[in-house]
Scaffold this active site. Structure first.
Site, PDB file in Angstrom:
ATOM      1  N   LYS A 177       0.727  -1.229   0.241  1.00 12.50           N
ATOM      2  CA  LYS A 177      -0.075   0.063   0.093  1.00 12.50           C
ATOM      3  C   LYS A 177       0.838   1.288   0.166  1.00 12.50           C
ATOM      4  CE  LYS A 177      -4.534  -1.466   0.481  1.00 12.50           C
ATOM      5  NZ  LYS A 177      -4.421  -2.750   1.029  1.00 12.50           N
TER       6      LYS A 177
ATOM      7  N   SER B  14      -9.205  -0.159   6.589  1.00 14.41           N
ATOM      8  CA  SER B  14      -9.246  -1.152   7.757  1.00 14.41           C
ATOM      9  C   SER B  14      -7.656  -1.127   8.283  1.00 14.41           C
ATOM     10  CB  SER B  14      -9.824  -2.317   7.264  1.00 14.41           C
ATOM     11  OG  SER B  14      -9.302  -3.039   6.357  1.00 14.41           O
TER      12      SER B  14
ATOM     13  N   GLU C 280      -9.303 -14.012  -3.692  1.00 15.76           N
ATOM     14  CA  GLU C 280     -10.129 -13.164  -2.563  1.00 15.76           C
ATOM     15  C   GLU C 280     -10.678 -14.220  -1.595  1.00 15.76           C
ATOM     16  OE1 GLU C 280     -13.291 -11.061  -4.444  1.00 15.76           O
ATOM     17  OE2 GLU C 280     -14.120 -12.791  -5.375  1.00 15.76           O
TER      18      GLU C 280
ATOM     19  N   GLY D 152     -15.845 -13.610   1.005  1.00 17.89           N
ATOM     20  CA  GLY D 152     -16.577 -12.606   0.321  1.00 17.89           C
ATOM     21  C   GLY D 152     -15.848 -12.609  -1.286  1.00 17.89           C
TER      22      GLY D 152
ATOM     23  N   ASP E 106     -16.976 -11.460  -3.989  1.00 16.26           N
ATOM     24  CA  ASP E 106     -17.715 -10.563  -4.858  1.00 16.26           C
ATOM     25  C   ASP E 106     -17.077 -10.094  -6.181  1.00 16.26           C
ATOM     26  OD1 ASP E 106     -16.093  -9.019  -2.852  1.00 16.26           O
ATOM     27  OD2 ASP E 106     -16.203  -7.400  -4.378  1.00 16.26           O
TER      28      ASP E 106
ATOM     29  N   SER F  44       1.259  -9.861  -0.222  1.00 18.98           N
ATOM     30  CA  SER F  44       0.946  -8.338  -0.351  1.00 18.98           C
ATOM     31  C   SER F  44       1.282  -7.600   1.147  1.00 18.98           C
ATOM     32  CB  SER F  44      -0.537  -8.355  -0.424  1.00 18.98           C
ATOM     33  OG  SER F  44      -1.355  -9.224   0.379  1.00 18.98           O
TER      34      SER F  44
HETATM   35  C1  LIG Z   1      -5.244  -3.662   0.713  1.00 19.88           C
HETATM   36  C2  LIG Z   1      -4.728  -5.212   1.001  1.00 19.88           C
HETATM   37  C3  LIG Z   1      -4.972  -6.004  -0.066  1.00 19.88           C
HETATM   38  C4  LIG Z   1      -6.022  -6.034  -0.925  1.00 19.88           C
HETATM   39  O1  LIG Z   1      -5.689  -4.888  -1.839  1.00 19.88           O
HETATM   40  P1  LIG Z   1      -6.677  -4.318  -2.926  1.00 19.88           P
HETATM   41  O2  LIG Z   1      -5.872  -3.252  -3.869  1.00 19.88           O
HETATM   42  O3  LIG Z   1      -7.682  -3.615  -2.119  1.00 19.88           O
HETATM   43  O4  LIG Z   1      -7.316  -5.256  -3.954  1.00 19.88           O
HETATM   44  C5  LIG Z   1      -4.342  -7.338  -0.084  1.00 19.88           C
HETATM   45  N1  LIG Z   1      -3.118  -7.725   0.773  1.00 19.88           N
HETATM   46  C6  LIG Z   1      -3.031  -6.758   1.870  1.00 19.88           C
HETATM   47  C7  LIG Z   1      -2.060  -7.175   2.966  1.00 19.88           C
HETATM   48  C8  LIG Z   1      -3.767  -5.576   1.750  1.00 19.88           C
HETATM   49  O5  LIG Z   1      -3.245  -4.424   2.565  1.00 19.88           O
END
Ligand SMILES: *Cc1c(COP(=O)(O)O)cnc(C)c1O
Length: 322
Positions: free
Chosen positions: A56, A81, A207, A211, A213, A307
């Site tokens: 992020k 969140s 996902e 959820g 979606d 991520s």
């Molecule tokens: C935000 C986040 C995601 C999902 O990312 P999106 O861009 O909302 O699809 C996945 N893994 C982590 C650790 C995140 O912080």
């Protein structure tokens, strides 16, 4: 309906230049144990080692870098969140921009604390009864703040796309790439990089099963909205994809898969035991799905974006305990 101008790979390249020297170029790790288990060659892009512990930071720093003088002076507001909040808070601190973050009351304690430590003002809300977007928009109007949403913004998704860009530049083309999916910032940005750098690579979003979606949306051709899913993957508890993110996902992504909470825990355990890495449940989505698909991946070169790694240690220990 107004037509959206979707960002392109050029925007990812521009984002990469903006974040250079500020974001980490995260490592790509491999594991012989994994390769043996799946009969494939896996490359893990480890965004759990990114600044503030998740990808992020990339999108946030890119978006805030583009603020003009007035926007910088008044500041930024974001709703999240957790990891987007920290990404915005840290980027704002580095760029000298005031930040206000709207976070759910039940957000992981470690994420709330880290956001405050980066100097942001935290405003809380009840995620089961209140609308965070409305709260964010109201703060933006009242105080002249610029609202930066967590995924549905061209500068955010272009920034997130730099992780996959780095991955392809480091390891070359791949046969398949698995990307965690919440609102689709990471997946849509990864899609721009994938279609530019490895056009034939199969691209899957993953996902939480609770959820799905995104899966419903891709398969029906329209954005499907669901109630806030109950899952341990707190970074992917989104209710719907965005207009920008879905526009790209619909065009460029091969399919959307799901992983159960039990599969996420198994993946988390594997990362801890075999690769000595702390990965948060949401960060395990890609690998959990790759393991399920092992028979189709035989002999392939497979990328997995991990991520993030932000998880409360008490919660981590509780999830891993049998
Ligand atoms: C935000 C986040 C995601 C999902 O990312 P999106 O861009 O909302 O699809 C996945 N893994 C982590 C650790 C995140 O912080």
């Amino acid at each position: 309906m107004q037509t959206l101008v979707l960002p392109t790979y050029d925007d990812v390249v521009a984002a990469a230049q903006r974040i250079e020297g500020h974001a980490h170029k995260t490592p790509v790790l491999t594991s012989r144990t994994v390769d043996r288990e799946l009969g494939a060659e896996l490359f893990f892009k480890c965004e759990n080692f990114q600044r503030m512990g998740a990808f992020k930071f990339r999108g946030a720093f890119n978006a805030l870098s583009k603020f003009d003088a007035t926007q910088r002076k008044h500041g930024v507001v974001a709703f999240s969140s957790g990891n987007h909040a920290q990404g915005i808070a840290l980027s704002a601190q580095l760029l000298g921009i005031p930040a206000t973050i709207v976070m759910p009351l039940d957000a992981p304690a470690a994420k709330v604390a880290a956001t405050r430590e980066y100097g942001a003002t935290v405003v809380t809300y009840d995620r089961y009864t209140e609308d965070r977007e409305a709260i964010g928009r109201q703060l933006a109007e009242q105080q002249g703040l610029t609202l930066i949403p967590p995924y549905d913004h061209p500068d955010i998704l272009a920034g997130q796309g730099t992780a996959a860009k780095e991955l392809f530049e480091e390891v070359g083309a791949l046969d398949t790439l698995f990307v965690c999916l919440g609102g689709g910032g990471l997946l849509s940005g990864s899609a721009l990089s994938t279609r530019a750098l490895a056009p034939n690579c199969k691209l899957y979003g993953v996902e939480p099963e609770a959820g799905n979606d995104g899966q419903q949306s891709l398969r029906s051709g329209n954005i499907v909205k669901i109630d806030t899913p109950k899952t341990i993957a707190d970074g992917a508890q989104t209710q719907y994809l965005g207009n920008y993110t879905f526009g790209i996902i619909k065009r460029d992504v091969d399919d959307i898969l799901t992983a159960s909470d039990a599969q996420l825990v198994e993946a988390m355990r594997f990362f801890a035991e075999r690769m000595k890495m702390v990965v948060e449940p949401t960060g395990c989505l890609g690998f959990a799905a790759a393991r399920e698909m092992a028979s189709e991946l035989k002999g392939q070169r497979v990328g997995v974006i991990i991520s993030g790694g932000n998880i409360d240690l008490d919660n981590y220990a509780r999830l891993l305990a049998r």
